[in-house]
Design an enzyme around this catalytic site. Structure first.
Site, PDB file in Angstrom:
ATOM      1  N   CYS A 114       5.557 -26.745 -16.912  1.00 52.26           N
ATOM      2  CA  CYS A 114       4.780 -25.736 -16.113  1.00 52.26           C
ATOM      3  C   CYS A 114       5.622 -25.405 -14.777  1.00 52.26           C
ATOM      4  CB  CYS A 114       3.259 -25.877 -16.028  1.00 52.26           C
ATOM      5  SG  CYS A 114       2.239 -24.931 -15.374  1.00 52.26           S
ATOM      6  N   HIS A 215       0.918 -27.290 -20.901  1.00 53.52           N
ATOM      7  CA  HIS A 215       0.870 -28.766 -20.510  1.00 53.52           C
ATOM      8  C   HIS A 215       0.666 -29.481 -21.709  1.00 53.52           C
ATOM      9  CE1 HIS A 215       0.622 -28.528 -16.021  1.00 53.52           C
ATOM     10  NE2 HIS A 215       0.126 -26.936 -16.188  1.00 53.52           N
ATOM     11  N   GLU A 217       1.120 -32.605 -21.789  1.00 56.15           N
ATOM     12  CA  GLU A 217       0.383 -33.994 -21.361  1.00 56.15           C
ATOM     13  C   GLU A 217      -0.997 -33.926 -21.483  1.00 56.15           C
ATOM     14  OE1 GLU A 217       1.321 -31.973 -19.329  1.00 56.15           O
ATOM     15  OE2 GLU A 217       0.018 -31.674 -17.560  1.00 56.15           O
TER      16      GLU A 217
END
Ligand code: MN
Length: 244
Positions: A114, A215, A217
């Site tokens: 990001c 993202h 994660e």
């Protein structure tokens, strides 16, 4: 020497109202920490220090995750700030840009996420769109629902990204309002949303940087997304065993 590679996670400095007054915390979201642990690395948080100390800091790590956060100062890519640009932190920008360049100089693998991808593009000489808006019906700023995939990306099959994901097309989350405008010299886009927004890039002939606009994660329960962390840690392990 620990067998597992050590992965530095770039901190997101945030002001905190402590009992003694406002103070700055060098934070890392649990999701980055957990994704690195699950993929077999030992996470350490890299606080925003004087850029002169970044090369020394990098002696302690085998890989780096460049994390999300606020917008990059437009002056760093030769632009004047648009009204939509917000949450700018010049000290973090200076640290992150140095971290990215110093890691690549040392062949330390980097997963840039990001803001991390936007910093990487600027650090390597590219520019950013200051606000993408809702182009062609693709909503890139999904706000609070970051654990849901909301738009499709198409991925260059011959890329490190495709190797990590094991896919050439998939749905991703999207929590950004800026994006790559001009790609940095020597880089190549390797994923796009349907509106043409660049969603990932790499460096020609260099496997040490994978930069994604979404993202992973927050989507780490999906094996293909966790593949990005496994790829980083596998390369960090190679570097570690080579005794960098
Ligand atoms: Mn997006």
């Amino acid at each position: 020497m620990p067998a597992k590679p050590i992965i530095g996670i770039s901190a997101y400095p945030k002001t905190y109202e402590a009992a003694t007054g406002p103070t700055l915390l060098h934070t890392a979201s649990r999701y980055y920490v957990e994704a690195v642990e699950r993929a077999g690395g030992i996470p350490v948080v890299l606080p925003v220090v004087d850029p002169d100390d970044v090369p020394g800091m990098l002696e302690a790590v085998d890989g780096v995750v460049m994390t999300g956060g606020g917008d990059v100062q437009p002056s760093l890519y030769g632009a004047t700030p648009a009204p939509e640009t917000h949450n700018v932190d010049p000290r973090r920008d200076a640290f992150d840009m140095t971290l990215l360049r110093a890691a690549l100089d040392r062949d330390i693998p980097v997963l840039a996420i990001c803001r991390g991808m936007q910093v990487a593009n600027v650090a390597l000489g590219g520019t950013l769109v200051q606000d993408v808006g809702d182009v062609s019906g693709v909503r890139h700023d999904q706000h609070k629902h970051g654990h849901e995939a909301v738009h499709r990306v198409k991925i260059e099959p011959d890329s490190h990204l495709a190797e990590a994901l094991g896919e050439t097309e998939l749905d991703v989350n999207s929590i950004h309002h800026q994006a790559v405008l001009e790609a940095a010299p020597g880089s190549r886009a390797v994923a796009w949303a349907d509106d043409g927004t660049v969603e990932a890039f790499e460096i020609e002939g260099n496997r040490h940087l994978v930069a994604v606009q979404w993202h992973p994660e927050l989507l780490q329960d999906l094996p293909e997304q966790q593949g990005l962390f496994r790829q980083l840690i596998s390369r960090a392990a190679e570097l570690r065993s080579a005794g960098h």
